[in-house]
Design a protein around this motif. Structure first.
Motif, mmCIF file in Angstrom:
data_model
loop_
_atom_site.group_PDB
_atom_site.id
_atom_site.type_symbol
_atom_site.label_atom_id
_atom_site.label_comp_id
_atom_site.label_asym_id
_atom_site.label_seq_id
_atom_site.Cartn_x
_atom_site.Cartn_y
_atom_site.Cartn_z
ATOM 1 N N LEU A 22 14.877 14.314 -0.074
ATOM 2 C CA LEU A 22 13.459 13.949 -0.042
ATOM 3 C C LEU A 22 13.242 12.498 -0.463
ATOM 4 C CD1 LEU A 22 11.764 17.156 -1.501
ATOM 5 C CD2 LEU A 22 11.676 16.325 0.849
ATOM 6 N N GLY A 23 14.090 11.996 -1.351
ATOM 7 C CA GLY A 23 13.991 10.609 -1.779
ATOM 8 C C GLY A 23 14.281 9.622 -0.663
ATOM 9 N N PHE A 24 15.153 9.989 0.267
ATOM 10 C CA PHE A 24 15.445 9.123 1.407
ATOM 11 C C PHE A 24 14.540 9.413 2.600
ATOM 12 C CE2 PHE A 24 19.465 8.610 -0.859
ATOM 13 C CZ PHE A 24 19.615 7.237 -0.770
ATOM 14 N N LEU A 25 14.048 10.623 2.695
ATOM 15 C CA LEU A 25 13.265 11.041 3.852
ATOM 16 C C LEU A 25 11.940 10.295 3.978
ATOM 17 C CD1 LEU A 25 13.421 13.129 6.141
ATOM 18 C CD2 LEU A 25 12.143 14.679 4.671
ATOM 19 N N TRP A 26 11.312 9.941 2.868
ATOM 20 C CA TRP A 26 9.997 9.307 2.917
ATOM 21 C C TRP A 26 10.030 7.951 3.587
ATOM 22 C CZ3 TRP A 26 8.705 4.585 0.940
ATOM 23 C CH2 TRP A 26 9.612 4.009 0.059
ATOM 24 N N MET A 27 11.161 7.246 3.507
ATOM 25 C CA MET A 27 11.179 5.876 4.020
ATOM 26 C C MET A 27 11.513 5.770 5.502
ATOM 27 S SD MET A 27 14.524 4.305 2.288
ATOM 28 C CE MET A 27 15.610 5.488 1.549
ATOM 29 N N LEU A 28 12.011 6.807 6.113
ATOM 30 C CA LEU A 28 12.386 6.728 7.519
ATOM 31 C C LEU A 28 11.225 6.352 8.447
ATOM 32 C CD1 LEU A 28 14.954 9.630 7.835
ATOM 33 C CD2 LEU A 28 15.396 7.179 7.674
ATOM 34 N N VAL A 32 0.843 -1.204 0.000
ATOM 35 C CA VAL A 32 0.000 0.000 0.000
ATOM 36 C C VAL A 32 0.874 1.248 0.000
ATOM 37 C CG1 VAL A 32 -1.622 1.346 1.398
ATOM 38 C CG2 VAL A 32 -1.988 -1.101 1.081
ATOM 39 N N ILE A 33 1.903 1.248 0.824
ATOM 40 C CA ILE A 33 2.798 2.401 0.907
ATOM 41 C C ILE A 33 3.499 2.633 -0.428
ATOM 42 C CG2 ILE A 33 4.919 3.258 1.967
ATOM 43 C CD1 ILE A 33 3.940 1.850 4.561
ATOM 44 N N PHE A 37 8.725 4.563 7.780
ATOM 45 C CA PHE A 37 8.206 3.237 7.433
ATOM 46 C C PHE A 37 9.260 2.143 7.527
ATOM 47 C CE2 PHE A 37 5.771 6.316 4.806
ATOM 48 C CZ PHE A 37 4.594 6.230 5.522
ATOM 49 N N ARG A 38 10.368 2.433 8.140
ATOM 50 C CA ARG A 38 11.458 1.469 8.231
ATOM 51 C C ARG A 38 11.006 0.170 8.899
ATOM 52 N NH1 ARG A 38 16.633 3.950 10.787
ATOM 53 N NH2 ARG A 38 15.007 4.450 12.248
ATOM 54 N N SER A 39 10.192 0.275 9.935
ATOM 55 C CA SER A 39 9.743 -0.931 10.636
ATOM 56 C C SER A 39 8.772 -1.747 9.793
ATOM 57 C CB SER A 39 9.095 -0.559 11.970
ATOM 58 O OG SER A 39 7.951 0.225 11.748
ATOM 59 N N VAL A 40 8.031 -1.100 8.905
ATOM 60 C CA VAL A 40 7.100 -1.831 8.034
ATOM 61 C C VAL A 40 7.872 -2.624 6.991
ATOM 62 C CG1 VAL A 40 5.240 -1.575 6.345
ATOM 63 C CG2 VAL A 40 5.251 -0.145 8.380
ATOM 64 N N PHE A 41 8.908 -2.051 6.424
ATOM 65 C CA PHE A 41 9.651 -2.705 5.352
ATOM 66 C C PHE A 41 10.680 -3.717 5.854
ATOM 67 C CE2 PHE A 41 8.519 1.325 3.135
ATOM 68 C CZ PHE A 41 7.719 0.740 2.165
ATOM 69 N N LEU A 42 10.975 -3.703 7.138
ATOM 70 C CA LEU A 42 12.013 -4.565 7.689
ATOM 71 C C LEU A 42 11.642 -6.045 7.550
ATOM 72 C CD1 LEU A 42 14.715 -4.422 9.173
ATOM 73 C CD2 LEU A 42 13.445 -4.546 11.300
ATOM 74 N N GLY A 43 12.418 -6.784 6.778
ATOM 75 C CA GLY A 43 12.228 -8.214 6.633
ATOM 76 C C GLY A 43 11.147 -8.659 5.687
ATOM 77 N N VAL A 44 10.546 -7.749 4.942
ATOM 78 C CA VAL A 44 9.453 -8.124 4.045
ATOM 79 C C VAL A 44 9.959 -8.993 2.895
ATOM 80 C CG1 VAL A 44 7.755 -7.197 2.420
ATOM 81 C CG2 VAL A 44 8.005 -6.177 4.645
ATOM 82 N N LEU A 84 3.784 6.331 -1.935
ATOM 83 C CA LEU A 84 4.981 6.883 -2.582
ATOM 84 C C LEU A 84 4.639 7.779 -3.776
ATOM 85 C CD1 LEU A 84 8.016 7.119 -2.597
ATOM 86 C CD2 LEU A 84 8.116 5.005 -3.913
ATOM 87 N N PRO A 85 3.735 7.376 -4.675
ATOM 88 C CA PRO A 85 3.370 8.308 -5.756
ATOM 89 C C PRO A 85 2.751 9.608 -5.243
ATOM 90 C CG PRO A 85 2.705 6.097 -6.349
ATOM 91 C CD PRO A 85 3.163 6.043 -4.918
ATOM 92 N N LEU A 86 1.940 9.525 -4.192
ATOM 93 C CA LEU A 86 1.370 10.750 -3.619
ATOM 94 C C LEU A 86 2.468 11.634 -3.031
ATOM 95 C CD1 LEU A 86 -1.842 9.406 -1.867
ATOM 96 C CD2 LEU A 86 -1.695 10.788 -3.946
ATOM 97 N N TYR A 87 3.438 11.022 -2.356
ATOM 98 C CA TYR A 87 4.558 11.773 -1.790
ATOM 99 C C TYR A 87 5.370 12.449 -2.890
ATOM 100 C CZ TYR A 87 8.886 12.787 0.681
ATOM 101 O OH TYR A 87 9.980 13.411 1.206
ATOM 102 N N ILE A 88 5.587 11.751 -3.992
ATOM 103 C CA ILE A 88 6.339 12.333 -5.111
ATOM 104 C C ILE A 88 5.603 13.529 -5.679
ATOM 105 C CG2 ILE A 88 7.103 11.894 -7.475
ATOM 106 C CD1 ILE A 88 7.731 9.007 -6.550
#
Length: 80
Positions: free
Chosen positions: A53-59, A14-15, A61-68, A20-24
């Motif tokens: 800004l390209g790196f800032l969006w993921m900070l 979902v993110i 959500f780091r716990s969501v993406f961890l190990g996916v 991500l497109p909305l953030y862009i």
């Protein structure tokens, strides 16, 4: 409360597909608005801004993406 593997996998999709497109769109709109107001920063400053800004969006959500990308740890326990 920690998210399960399947929940993190779904939220990461979902993110990536919606958030991500909305953030862009928002980041480019704000950058264009600032460019119009200030007359445009030098190209290097603009490049650094977009890289940050390209790196800032993921900070957040780091716990969501961890190990996916790893195999489901809960499924491994069920097969034993």
């Amino acid at each position: 409360m920690a998210l399960s593997y399947k929940a993190r996998k779904r939220w990461s999709l979902v993110i990536l597909l919606i958030g991500l497109p909305l953030y862009i769109i928002v980041a480019v709109t704000v950058a264009d608005w600032l460019r119009r107001i200030t007359g445009g920063p030098p190209m290097v400053v603009e490049l650094v801004t977009f890289v940050v800004l390209g790196f800032l969006w993921m900070l957040p959500f780091r716990s969501v993406f961890l190990g996916v990308g790893q195999p489901d740890p809960e499924e491994d326990d069920k097969t034993r």
